[in-house]
Design a protein around this motif. Sequence first.
Motif, PDB file in Angstrom:
ATOM      1  N   GLU A   1       0.797  -1.225   0.000  1.00  0.00           N
ATOM      2  CA  GLU A   1       0.000   0.000   0.000  1.00  0.00           C
ATOM      3  C   GLU A   1       0.834   1.281   0.000  1.00  0.00           C
ATOM      4  N   ILE A   2       1.902   1.268   0.809  1.00  0.00           N
ATOM      5  CA  ILE A   2       2.696   2.494   0.926  1.00  0.00           C
ATOM      6  C   ILE A   2       3.378   2.842  -0.407  1.00  0.00           C
ATOM      7  N   ILE A   3       3.730   1.804  -1.171  1.00  0.00           N
ATOM      8  CA  ILE A   3       4.345   2.063  -2.489  1.00  0.00           C
ATOM      9  C   ILE A   3       3.309   2.725  -3.408  1.00  0.00           C
TER      10      ILE A   3
ATOM     11  N   TYR B   1      10.203   0.658  -7.427  1.00  0.00           N
ATOM     12  CA  TYR B   1       8.762   0.410  -7.562  1.00  0.00           C
ATOM     13  C   TYR B   1       7.920   1.637  -7.242  1.00  0.00           C
ATOM     14  N   GLY B   2       8.484   2.593  -6.489  1.00  0.00           N
ATOM     15  CA  GLY B   2       7.743   3.800  -6.140  1.00  0.00           C
ATOM     16  C   GLY B   2       8.063   4.936  -7.089  1.00  0.00           C
ATOM     17  N   LEU B   3       9.189   5.628  -6.826  1.00  0.00           N
ATOM     18  CA  LEU B   3       9.513   6.855  -7.555  1.00  0.00           C
ATOM     19  C   LEU B   3       9.667   6.652  -9.059  1.00  0.00           C
ATOM     20  N   LEU B   4      10.452   5.626  -9.456  1.00  0.00           N
ATOM     21  CA  LEU B   4      10.704   5.479 -10.896  1.00  0.00           C
ATOM     22  C   LEU B   4       9.466   5.008 -11.650  1.00  0.00           C
ATOM     23  N   THR B   5       8.697   4.105 -11.023  1.00  0.00           N
ATOM     24  CA  THR B   5       7.444   3.667 -11.656  1.00  0.00           C
ATOM     25  C   THR B   5       6.543   4.878 -11.883  1.00  0.00           C
ATOM     26  N   ALA B   6       6.455   5.729 -10.850  1.00  0.00           N
ATOM     27  CA  ALA B   6       5.558   6.884 -10.932  1.00  0.00           C
ATOM     28  C   ALA B   6       6.008   7.883 -12.003  1.00  0.00           C
ATOM     29  N   ILE B   7       7.307   8.177 -12.054  1.00  0.00           N
ATOM     30  CA  ILE B   7       7.760   9.185 -13.034  1.00  0.00           C
ATOM     31  C   ILE B   7       7.590   8.642 -14.454  1.00  0.00           C
ATOM     32  N   ASN B   8       7.686   7.314 -14.602  1.00  0.00           N
ATOM     33  CA  ASN B   8       7.433   6.728 -15.925  1.00  0.00           C
ATOM     34  C   ASN B   8       5.961   6.859 -16.323  1.00  0.00           C
ATOM     35  N   ILE B   9       5.076   6.694 -15.331  1.00  0.00           N
ATOM     36  CA  ILE B   9       3.640   6.870 -15.614  1.00  0.00           C
ATOM     37  C   ILE B   9       3.398   8.322 -16.054  1.00  0.00           C
ATOM     38  N   VAL B  10       4.020   9.255 -15.316  1.00  0.00           N
ATOM     39  CA  VAL B  10       3.892  10.677 -15.655  1.00  0.00           C
ATOM     40  C   VAL B  10       4.401  10.914 -17.083  1.00  0.00           C
ATOM     41  N   GLY B  11       5.557  10.305 -17.406  1.00  0.00           N
ATOM     42  CA  GLY B  11       6.131  10.443 -18.749  1.00  0.00           C
ATOM     43  C   GLY B  11       5.180   9.949 -19.829  1.00  0.00           C
ATOM     44  N   ASP B  12       4.552   8.801 -19.592  1.00  0.00           N
ATOM     45  CA  ASP B  12       3.605   8.242 -20.573  1.00  0.00           C
ATOM     46  C   ASP B  12       2.413   9.167 -20.785  1.00  0.00           C
ATOM     47  N   LYS B  13       1.907   9.685 -19.669  1.00  0.00           N
ATOM     48  CA  LYS B  13       0.729  10.563 -19.770  1.00  0.00           C
ATOM     49  C   LYS B  13       1.066  11.848 -20.518  1.00  0.00           C
ATOM     50  N   TYR B  14       2.296  12.323 -20.283  1.00  0.00           N
ATOM     51  CA  TYR B  14       2.769  13.546 -20.942  1.00  0.00           C
ATOM     52  C   TYR B  14       2.869  13.299 -22.443  1.00  0.00           C
ATOM     53  N   LYS B  15       3.388  12.140 -22.803  1.00  0.00           N
ATOM     54  CA  LYS B  15       3.552  11.768 -24.204  1.00  0.00           C
ATOM     55  C   LYS B  15       2.201  11.713 -24.927  1.00  0.00           C
ATOM     56  N   LYS B  16       1.196  11.205 -24.179  1.00  0.00           N
ATOM     57  CA  LYS B  16      -0.134  11.065 -24.788  1.00  0.00           C
ATOM     58  C   LYS B  16      -0.952  12.352 -24.686  1.00  0.00           C
ATOM     59  N   ASN B  17      -0.313  13.438 -24.231  1.00  0.00           N
ATOM     60  CA  ASN B  17      -1.000  14.717 -24.042  1.00  0.00           C
ATOM     61  C   ASN B  17      -2.151  14.645 -23.051  1.00  0.00           C
ATOM     62  N   GLU B  18      -2.052  13.740 -22.088  1.00  0.00           N
ATOM     63  CA  GLU B  18      -3.088  13.669 -21.048  1.00  0.00           C
ATOM     64  C   GLU B  18      -2.778  14.644 -19.915  1.00  0.00           C
ATOM     65  N   ILE B  19      -1.503  14.968 -19.765  1.00  0.00           N
ATOM     66  CA  ILE B  19      -1.089  16.016 -18.824  1.00  0.00           C
ATOM     67  C   ILE B  19      -0.078  16.920 -19.531  1.00  0.00           C
ATOM     68  N   PHE B  20       0.224  18.084 -18.931  1.00  0.00           N
ATOM     69  CA  PHE B  20       1.088  19.057 -19.611  1.00  0.00           C
ATOM     70  C   PHE B  20       2.251  19.498 -18.714  1.00  0.00           C
ATOM     71  N   VAL B  21       3.096  20.393 -19.254  1.00  0.00           N
ATOM     72  CA  VAL B  21       4.329  20.760 -18.552  1.00  0.00           C
ATOM     73  C   VAL B  21       4.121  21.154 -17.072  1.00  0.00           C
ATOM     74  N   PRO B  22       3.099  21.978 -16.731  1.00  0.00           N
ATOM     75  CA  PRO B  22       2.966  22.338 -15.298  1.00  0.00           C
ATOM     76  C   PRO B  22       2.829  21.114 -14.384  1.00  0.00           C
ATOM     77  N   GLU B  23       2.055  20.115 -14.825  1.00  0.00           N
ATOM     78  CA  GLU B  23       1.891  18.898 -14.019  1.00  0.00           C
ATOM     79  C   GLU B  23       3.207  18.133 -13.933  1.00  0.00           C
ATOM     80  N   VAL B  24       3.940  18.103 -15.060  1.00  0.00           N
ATOM     81  CA  VAL B  24       5.221  17.384 -15.057  1.00  0.00           C
ATOM     82  C   VAL B  24       6.204  18.096 -14.128  1.00  0.00           C
ATOM     83  N   LEU B  25       6.154  19.423 -14.118  1.00  0.00           N
ATOM     84  CA  LEU B  25       7.036  20.178 -13.228  1.00  0.00           C
ATOM     85  C   LEU B  25       6.736  19.881 -11.763  1.00  0.00           C
ATOM     86  N   LEU B  26       5.436  19.794 -11.438  1.00  0.00           N
ATOM     87  CA  LEU B  26       5.064  19.467 -10.057  1.00  0.00           C
ATOM     88  C   LEU B  26       5.534  18.058  -9.694  1.00  0.00           C
TER      89      LEU B  26
END
Length: 213
Positions: free
Chosen positions: A2-4, A39-64
């Motif tokens: 859960e914590i991950i 399993y935590g940080l790198l998995t999450a940043i990869n998810i963020v990267g995928d969403k950014y690629k698909k234009n589901e999120i944008f630079v401000p969200e990636v910066l956060l």
Amino acid sequence: MEIINDIILSLKKGDAGRIMKDIETALELGIEPEKILKYGLLTAINIVGDKYKKNEIFVPEVLLATRAMNAGMKVLEPYLLADKSKHTGRVLIGTIKGDLHDIGKNLVKVTLEREGFEVKDLGKDVSVEEFIRASMDFKPHVIGISTLLTSTMVGLKDVIVALDRAGIRRKVLVMVGGVPITERFAMGIGADIYAYDAGEAASVLKKKLDRAG
Ligand code: B12
């Protein structure tokens, strides 16, 4: 675990305060720092990267998300670092001029430090001249150059050419990496080492420097 999942959620939301607490909790629960990273940080940043690629999120969200990643790394880093007295060699590292991506480069730095390398980090947006000047001062065994943008890939070759002109090319190993870099590109520009990720960089360098004596 859960914590991950909490860590992944906090990073996706870009909640730096929350993620620091999550990581402390995970450490208290006895989860290995390497697992928290993978399993935590790198998995999450990869998810963020995928969403950014698909234009589901944008630079401000990636910066956060980046801010949260860095906050998390700050808590985790001391636990990832091992005995630094081993000194396997000196590495100068930086992200090339025009490129502001530094999360991956920072991870390479921490991983090499864990393996006993002394690392001097020039940061991001580093000019060819800065690489040369620092090489003369720090006298590294290896120069690591990162880029995540196709538009700045050519800068890696510029550093190699400038090292040659300064008469120090043969005294250092040049290692390159980052998303658009391939082994073929690396060899094409005259680099000595290509590594896909931080772990590979550490193991290749250990082998190379052992062989060099
Ligand atoms: C976070 C991020 C940002 C953040 C960066 C914050 C920071 N402080 O780093 C911000 C929001 C600032 C940003 C900005 C931009 N970004 Co951006 N970004 C990303 C994103 C989502 C994640 C990168 C990341 O940190 N990954 C996690 C780390 C751990 O992985 P990594 O960097 O790959 O590093 C590993 C390996 O590559 C390797 N490695 C890395 N460096 C080195 C060095 C050596 C020596 C070695 C051996 C190995 C090595 O080891 C690392 C660890 O294992 C990527 C998408 C992606 N999937 O990569 C896009 C991405 C890199 N960005 C992209 C773009 C286009 C931009 C912008 C131009 C967007 C814009 N329109 O403004 C700007 C450029 C700004 C600039 N001048 O640099 C594109 C690049 C496309 C291209 N082909 O050029 C990507 C691929 C997204 C996409 N698919 O479109 N971005």
